[in-house]
Design an enzyme around this catalytic site. Structure first.
Site, PDB file in Angstrom:
ATOM      1  N   ASP A   1       0.838  -1.206   0.000  1.00  0.00           N
ATOM      2  CA  ASP A   1       0.000   0.000   0.000  1.00  0.00           C
ATOM      3  C   ASP A   1       0.876   1.261   0.000  1.00  0.00           C
ATOM      4  OD1 ASP A   1      -2.304   1.492   0.156  1.00  0.00           O
ATOM      5  OD2 ASP A   1      -3.088   0.486   1.935  1.00  0.00           O
TER       6      ASP A   1
ATOM      7  N   ASP B   1     -10.600   2.156  -3.532  1.00  0.00           N
ATOM      8  CA  ASP B   1     -11.180   1.895  -2.214  1.00  0.00           C
ATOM      9  C   ASP B   1     -12.694   1.952  -2.269  1.00  0.00           C
ATOM     10  OD1 ASP B   1      -8.994   1.329  -0.723  1.00  0.00           O
ATOM     11  OD2 ASP B   1      -8.746   3.340   0.100  1.00  0.00           O
TER      12      ASP B   1
HETATM   13  C1  DGJ Z   1      -5.856   1.814   1.774  1.00  0.00           C
HETATM   14  C2  DGJ Z   1      -6.202   0.608   0.957  1.00  0.00           C
HETATM   15  O1  DGJ Z   1      -6.662   0.998  -0.306  1.00  0.00           O
HETATM   16  C3  DGJ Z   1      -7.220  -0.239   1.697  1.00  0.00           C
HETATM   17  O2  DGJ Z   1      -7.598  -1.331   0.917  1.00  0.00           O
HETATM   18  C4  DGJ Z   1      -6.616  -0.690   2.996  1.00  0.00           C
HETATM   19  O3  DGJ Z   1      -5.539  -1.551   2.751  1.00  0.00           O
HETATM   20  C5  DGJ Z   1      -6.171   0.521   3.813  1.00  0.00           C
HETATM   21  N1  DGJ Z   1      -5.328   1.395   3.052  1.00  0.00           N
HETATM   22  C6  DGJ Z   1      -5.451   0.091   5.055  1.00  0.00           C
HETATM   23  O4  DGJ Z   1      -4.933   1.148   5.744  1.00  0.00           O
END
Ligand code: DGJ
Length: 736
Positions: free
Chosen positions: A478, A548
């Site tokens: 991430d 997301d």
């Molecule tokens: C952002 C990501 O896009 C999510 O899927 C998740 O992993 C969160 N970060 C976790 O902090």
């Protein structure tokens, strides 16, 4: 496929079955662009395409006043002699001047393609797949050299390009702009397509008419960004998904970028793509060189679906690497939306066990397993398990997950640090920031200075330790904030102009080291969803968390937009809980899966919390995906009806041998007493018969008469009113 050099005329012709690219040495010994487009016959002399034209106020080259670079299509234009449009590069020489004159010196034609050191790039599996040309140019006064590299592909209408600067002179130079590609075209009768957005609504196609002046997209955020994607299309005005000419430019790079079209006052078009020149300054001493990243230039005269399919195939076969590149992707269950950071080993095992019962293959533990990470204010930088949550460590949890018959995956965010972390307390100078100035925080975190080797080494050691200690089959990498205050503490002023690019090189090198040590791990990139979804990342991680925003109806748009430049096998897509966390919308479990099938597929919820009927549905969905993921992830993907233009979204995937296809059909809002609808399928064999359920149709029937889809008044199809969907599975009669 071939690259021909005509010695008499100094012209090069790169061609394959579909495209031709012609360039030649101009009267002033610089390189000129002569033609790019559909394959044409080769001939010795295309010099009539260098149009000499005298215009009032135009500056002519010394000794040849009717020849001005301003009126000439060039391969890699400079600024400050007779062309005063935007240049492909800018060099400041020691005396403060910025005028260059790069003339042809020599060239080399060879089979195959060379890798780009430290950078992601398309590659050949055998030398027969492509042929390459390196053209060496030199600025005689300063002895600075540049090498223009071109690769033409045998099986794709694609030319890949990059540039290398080499300082063979004695004086120091500063490279202030170094585009990977400049393409001068004779007219600007194109529409420009860009893929813009923001967090939660990434890659929305936007079409603009090109007209006199500048059209551009860029990222100066340190990553390719959700705001603009490093991919553009220039399409003829009548081009649509199924017919017409278009050129795509895709940047194989994950940092700051600029993609720009300049239409001059005579209607000529110059396209530029490369690293964003703002805050870029790369000093080259004698003997030093700079390599630009690569641009993939694709062409079609068969519409946008064809252009996308070229990128899909090339990126699947000649950009992604390792054992996962063409392998069916595991069906995963991720705990993020189910638990956020609030979990224990017991609660995780319960979620995983239910996943196993449903048929899931991989369980992924997301954020919150390390350091003091109970909320997003702390912990980043300390990649040691939190034993209060997971008493037997990551290894212990991983082994228990494995014992259930599931693979185990883990989340990292290696590029970031929280103020409240041991790493920051020990190394306050490891962040990007200007000493004495305030630090900006994004999600309460700071960006580590990946331009420093010791920082990358530290992350490598920390991650390596976790990955050897636990049975980890998948890593979600991430990256949750944009870079601001980009300054490398302790580095000399002249090094600061390198920081953005070196940061990305640091990210690439960490990926490379981990991939080498753990070739079996499947990497999925992520940046607050899809804020670093680009071709550069695909070289390291064959799939990317697309957004997301997991709402199925929003996802129709996001996945549709992503499909223009990126393969379906790269699009991370999950079924999440309802009401959806981002939109509050409730969509049936069927529609959620019917959308998520067209990607890597997985679940992002606690399956213990759904009804028994829904759980039975989930089991069937997983069975379905196991049966068809090979086709979905490696077939030819066609966009049929756009959710941006109508109430109906539809797409389909056809197997390479055309014997099978799957259609996704999504009437978004319910219609009252609506009209009749047909879906015109595509990519099938005209003369083959296909079954859809109990019915049989000819291929030509489905493509020209169409599939009637307005037979949806039956209850089974329309249980909830809005947000319905249907999947049609087509099998040719021999395969049925
Ligand atoms: C952002 C990501 O896009 C999510 O899927 C998740 O992993 C969160 N970060 C976790 O902090």
């Amino acid at each position: 496929m071939s690259i021909i050099f005509h010695k008499e005329t100094g012209q090069f012709h790169l061609y394959n079955d579909q495209i031709s690219y012609v360039m030649g040495i101009l009267p002033n010994q610089e390189m000129g662009q002569l033609y790019y487009g559909k394959r044409v016959h080769d001939k010795e002399d295309f010099s009539y395409l260098v149009e000499y034209s005298f215009r009032p106020l135009v500056v002519g080259t010394p000794g040849k006043e009717d020849f001005s670079l301003e009126m000439t299509r060039q391969e890699y234009p400079s600024f400050g002699t007779t062309d005063l449009r935007n240049p492909a590069f800018e060099i400041t020489y020691e005396n403060g001047s910025h005028v260059s004159h790069f003339q042809y010196v020599s060239h080399e034609i060879y089979q195959g393609k060379k890798p780009l050191e430290g950078l992601p790039a398309t590659y050949v599996e055998d030398d027969g797949q492509a042929e390459s040309l390196d053209i060496l140019l030199r600025d005689e006064l300063t002895k600075v050299e540049l090498c223009l590299s071109y690769t033409i592909w045998r099986d794709y209408p694609v030319i890949t390009r990059s540039v290398r600067f080499f300082n063979a002179g004695q004086e120091k130079i500063v490279l202030r702009k170094a585009m990977s590609l400049s393409l001068d075209l004779p007219d600007h009768q194109y529409d420009w397509m860009q893929f813009s957005g923001a967090w939660g609504r990434e890659r929305t196609p936007i079409v603009k008419e090109l007209s006199c002046g500048i059209t551009a997209i860029e990222s100066q955020r340190g990553h390719s960004s959700a705001n603009q994607n490093p991919f553009i299309i220039c399409k003829r005005k009548k081009t649509d998904e199924f017919q017409g000419e278009a050129i795509g430019l895709s940047f194989v790079y994950s940092g700051n970028f600029l993609a720009q079209a300049e239409v001059d006052t005579y209607g000529a078009l110059r396209l530029l793509m490369g690293i964003h020149p703002r805050n870029f300054a790369w000093t080259l001493q004698n003997g030093e060189s700079f390599q630009t990243p690569e641009v993939v230039m694709a062409w079609t005269d068969k519409g946008l679906n064809d252009l996308s399919q070229t990128y899909h195939r090339l990126y699947r076969k000649n950009l992604t690497r390792g054992m996962w590149k063409e392998k069916e992707r595991p069906i995963l269950l991720n705990n993020w939306e189910a638990t956020l950071m609030d979990f224990t080993e017991e609660s995780i095992l319960k979620i995983a066990a239910k996943g196993k019962e449903a048929g899931v293959e991989l369980f992924v533990l997301d954020d919150g397993w390390f350091g003091e990470r109970n909320d997003d204010h702390r912990g980043l930088g300390d990649w040691k398990v939190n034993l209060l949550k997971l008493p037997e460590g990551i290894g212990g949890l991983g082994r228990k997950i494995n014992a259930m018959g599931l693979k185990f995956g883990l989340w990292f965010e290696p590029e970031m640090v929280n103020e409240d972390s041991d790493m920051y307390r020990q190394h306050p100078d490891w962040i990007l920031n200007v000493p004495g100035r305030e630090r900006s925080l994004g999600r309460h975190q700071m960006v580590l200075d990946f331009s420093k080797e010791e920082v990358v080494d530290n992350l490598y050691q920390q991650m390596h330790e976790v990955l050897v200690d636990a049975p980890i089959a998948y890593v979600k990498w991430d990256m949750n904030r944009t870079i601001s205050e980009c300054f490398s503490i302790g580095k000399a002023p002249e090094e600061q102009g390198r920081v953005y690019h070196k940061y990305i090189l640091g990210v690439y090198s960490l990926y490379e080291r981990l991939k080498k040590d753990f070739p079996e791990i499947l990497f999925e990139s992520c940046a607050s969803g899809g804020a670093r979804f680009d071709a550069g990342m695909l070289y390291y991680a064959p799939q990317a968390w697309c957004s997301d925003d997991t709402d199925a109806i929003e996802r129709l748009k996001i996945q549709y937009g992503s499909s223009y430049g990126y393969p379906i096998s790269s699009i991370g897509s999950h079924v999440s809980a309802v009401p959806n966390q981002q939109t509050g919308r409730s969509v049936s479990i069927d529609t959620r899966a019917n959308v998520a099938y067209f990607g890597t597929f997985g679940y992002e919820l606690d399956l213990n919390h759904i009804s028994d009927e829904e759980f039975e549905e989930v089991k069937k969905q997983i069975e379905f995906m196991k049966q068809y993921r090979g086709l979905i992830q490696s077939g030819r993907f066609y966009r049929l009806s756009s959710p941006f233009d109508s109430n109906i979204c539809s797409w389909m995937v056809v197997s390479e041998d055309q014997s099978e296809a799957i259609v996704g059909y999504y009437p978004i809002m319910a219609e009252v007493n609506g009209g009749s609808h047909r879906l015109y399928l595509t990519g099938l064999m005209e003369d083959a018969q296909y079954t859809i359920g109990k019915n049989t149709y000819w291929g030509d029937e489905l493509m020209h008469i169409g599939l009637v889809t307005s037979d949806h008044v039956d209850e089974a199809f329309c249980p909830n009113g809005d947000f319905n969907s249907r999947i049609y599975v087509l099998k040719s009669v021999q395969n049925a």
